[in-house]
Motif scaffolding. Structure first.
Motif, PDB file in Angstrom:
ATOM      1  N   UNK A   8     -58.506 -19.452 -18.933  1.00  0.00           N
ATOM      2  CA  UNK A   8     -58.667 -20.803 -19.462  1.00  0.00           C
ATOM      3  C   UNK A   8     -57.794 -21.046 -20.693  1.00  0.00           C
ATOM      4  N   UNK A   9     -57.758 -20.070 -21.604  1.00  0.00           N
ATOM      5  CA  UNK A   9     -56.961 -20.221 -22.815  1.00  0.00           C
ATOM      6  C   UNK A   9     -55.466 -20.282 -22.494  1.00  0.00           C
ATOM      7  N   UNK A  10     -55.027 -19.450 -21.556  1.00  0.00           N
ATOM      8  CA  UNK A  10     -53.616 -19.464 -21.168  1.00  0.00           C
ATOM      9  C   UNK A  10     -53.252 -20.767 -20.470  1.00  0.00           C
ATOM     10  N   UNK A  11     -54.133 -21.251 -19.591  1.00  0.00           N
ATOM     11  CA  UNK A  11     -53.878 -22.525 -18.914  1.00  0.00           C
ATOM     12  C   UNK A  11     -53.807 -23.674 -19.914  1.00  0.00           C
ATOM     13  N   UNK A  12     -54.620 -23.609 -20.956  1.00  0.00           N
ATOM     14  CA  UNK A  12     -54.588 -24.658 -21.970  1.00  0.00           C
ATOM     15  C   UNK A  12     -53.231 -24.707 -22.667  1.00  0.00           C
ATOM     16  N   UNK A  13     -52.642 -23.536 -22.914  1.00  0.00           N
ATOM     17  CA  UNK A  13     -51.330 -23.494 -23.564  1.00  0.00           C
ATOM     18  C   UNK A  13     -50.236 -23.980 -22.618  1.00  0.00           C
ATOM     19  N   UNK A  14     -50.204 -23.411 -21.412  1.00  0.00           N
ATOM     20  CA  UNK A  14     -49.088 -23.667 -20.497  1.00  0.00           C
ATOM     21  C   UNK A  14     -49.175 -25.009 -19.790  1.00  0.00           C
ATOM     22  N   UNK A  15     -50.386 -25.454 -19.459  1.00  0.00           N
ATOM     23  CA  UNK A  15     -50.543 -26.661 -18.653  1.00  0.00           C
ATOM     24  C   UNK A  15     -51.240 -27.788 -19.400  1.00  0.00           C
ATOM     25  N   UNK A  16     -51.582 -27.545 -20.671  1.00  0.00           N
ATOM     26  CA  UNK A  16     -52.135 -28.588 -21.517  1.00  0.00           C
ATOM     27  C   UNK A  16     -51.202 -28.897 -22.668  1.00  0.00           C
ATOM     28  N   UNK A  17     -51.017 -27.918 -23.544  1.00  0.00           N
ATOM     29  CA  UNK A  17     -50.166 -28.116 -24.721  1.00  0.00           C
ATOM     30  C   UNK A  17     -48.703 -28.345 -24.351  1.00  0.00           C
ATOM     31  N   UNK A  18     -48.138 -27.487 -23.496  1.00  0.00           N
ATOM     32  CA  UNK A  18     -46.705 -27.570 -23.189  1.00  0.00           C
ATOM     33  C   UNK A  18     -46.315 -28.912 -22.563  1.00  0.00           C
ATOM     34  N   UNK A  19     -46.993 -29.389 -21.502  1.00  0.00           N
ATOM     35  CA  UNK A  19     -46.597 -30.691 -20.948  1.00  0.00           C
ATOM     36  C   UNK A  19     -46.908 -31.855 -21.883  1.00  0.00           C
ATOM     37  N   UNK A  20     -48.021 -31.768 -22.624  1.00  0.00           N
ATOM     38  CA  UNK A  20     -48.347 -32.838 -23.573  1.00  0.00           C
ATOM     39  C   UNK A  20     -47.264 -32.930 -24.653  1.00  0.00           C
ATOM     40  N   UNK A  21     -46.809 -31.781 -25.124  1.00  0.00           N
ATOM     41  CA  UNK A  21     -45.748 -31.752 -26.128  1.00  0.00           C
ATOM     42  C   UNK A  21     -44.436 -32.283 -25.545  1.00  0.00           C
ATOM     43  N   UNK A  22     -44.193 -31.982 -24.276  1.00  0.00           N
ATOM     44  CA  UNK A  22     -43.000 -32.494 -23.582  1.00  0.00           C
ATOM     45  C   UNK A  22     -43.035 -34.023 -23.553  1.00  0.00           C
ATOM     46  N   UNK A  23     -44.204 -34.596 -23.280  1.00  0.00           N
ATOM     47  CA  UNK A  23     -44.358 -36.053 -23.280  1.00  0.00           C
ATOM     48  C   UNK A  23     -44.149 -36.610 -24.687  1.00  0.00           C
ATOM     49  N   UNK A  24     -44.699 -35.933 -25.680  1.00  0.00           N
ATOM     50  CA  UNK A  24     -44.544 -36.366 -27.067  1.00  0.00           C
ATOM     51  C   UNK A  24     -43.072 -36.408 -27.477  1.00  0.00           C
ATOM     52  N   UNK A  25     -42.346 -35.346 -27.164  1.00  0.00           N
ATOM     53  CA  UNK A  25     -40.918 -35.294 -27.522  1.00  0.00           C
ATOM     54  C   UNK A  25     -40.135 -36.341 -26.737  1.00  0.00           C
ATOM     55  N   UNK A  26     -40.509 -36.562 -25.493  1.00  0.00           N
ATOM     56  CA  UNK A  26     -39.873 -37.620 -24.698  1.00  0.00           C
ATOM     57  C   UNK A  26     -39.992 -38.966 -25.412  1.00  0.00           C
ATOM     58  N   UNK A  27     -41.179 -39.244 -25.966  1.00  0.00           N
ATOM     59  CA  UNK A  27     -41.379 -40.492 -26.686  1.00  0.00           C
ATOM     60  C   UNK A  27     -40.548 -40.607 -27.947  1.00  0.00           C
TER      61      UNK A  27
END
Length: 275
Positions: free
Chosen positions: A100-119
């Motif tokens: 769960x913790x690893x999924x939160x980093x790779x599939x929660x934080x990483x894509x969310x941060x990708x969206x943030x930087x896109x903006x």
């Protein structure tokens, strides 16, 4: 008495390492977390920092974006195999929590941060609205992972879009380079699918092999795009569009199967009532 206490302390210290020892599946899970963290790193150093410093090196941004997404794809491979290995061999008592913790980093934080930087870097994007969309993606993954830990689900099915699939769909939407409003709505739609009750099949057997093949093909498309291969842009956008379509179409098959099962059950019940 002191000797007895010392003996109990020794036994306790000997038992603790056994319960905390990492299994092969746990090592794969940690590989998942490492890939997610490195995806954030490449998004920052290769896309965000050059943008903030006014660099015109678009090739570097393209390479870093491709590297970040490839790392998320590698995280998905680790996530796929750690479950298979855990079922075949064993997992430590920490296995579920690590996953769960690893999924939160790779599939929660990483894509969310990708969206943030896109903006922050896209010409037609709105930074604050993109930040809100990124928060929605992150919270959707948090809620999904928490629900997955608490709810007993039907064997062979996920409730809601799996977080690896959701993360890759969110990134695909960004890479499609659509206008800002459609991009934003599509990202929020994926976040809703992750916390919805829509059923998605678990990647087992033939489906797992198909998913692995699709991930490898996606890595090839990203590499072709990063190195500006002939037709690389078109191939990448085709792959991203297919990822988005799959995210929308797959639950339709599960829904159709559930409707057919319901009809068959009703038909059998009526047949049983006939004299």
């Amino acid at each position: 008495m002191p000797e007895a206490d010392d003996e109990n302390d020794v036994d306790g210290t000997e038992d603790m390492p056994l319960s905390m020892r990492l299994s092969i599946a746990d090592t794969l899970t940690l590989g998942n977390a490492t890939c997610g963290f490195m995806a954030v790193y490449f998004t920052t150093t290769g896309i965000l920092i050059p943008h903030l410093t006014g660099s015109d090196e678009t090739g570097m941004a393209r390479h870093s974006a491709a590297t970040a997404v490839i790392l998320m794809l590698m995280a998905a491979i680790f996530d796929l195999f750690d479950g298979l290995v855990a079922r075949k061999l064993r997992s430590s008592p920490m296995g579920a929590e690590l996953d769960n913790l690893s999924d939160l980093i790779s599939f929660g934080l990483a894509p969310a941060y990708f969206v943030l930087v896109y903006g922050m870097v896209a010409d037609d994007a709105h930074q604050r609205v993109s930040a809100l969309a990124a928060i929605v993606v992150l919270l959707a993954v948090v809620l999904r992972l928490a629900r997955f830990s608490c709810v007993t689900l039907k064997d062979g099915m996920f409730q809601g879009m799996p977080s690896p699939f959701g993360a890759l769909t969110v990134v695909s939407i960004v890479l499609l380079e659509l206008p800002f409003i459609p991009t934003l709505l599509a990202i929020v739609g994926v976040a809703w699918l992750m916390v919805s009750r829509v059923e998605y099949p678990k990647p087992r057997g033939v489906l797992a092999v198909a998913m692995l093949g699709w991930i490898v093909a996606a890595m090839g498309l990203l590499a072709a795009w990063a190195f500006d291969a002939p037709g690389g842009q078109l191939l990448l956008q085709t792959g991203c569009a297919l990822q988005v379509v799959l995210g929308a179409v797959i639950p339709l098959f599960a829904t159709a199967r559930r409707v057919n099962t319901f009809r068959d059950n009703r038909r059998e019940a009526r047949a049983a009532q006939l004299p």
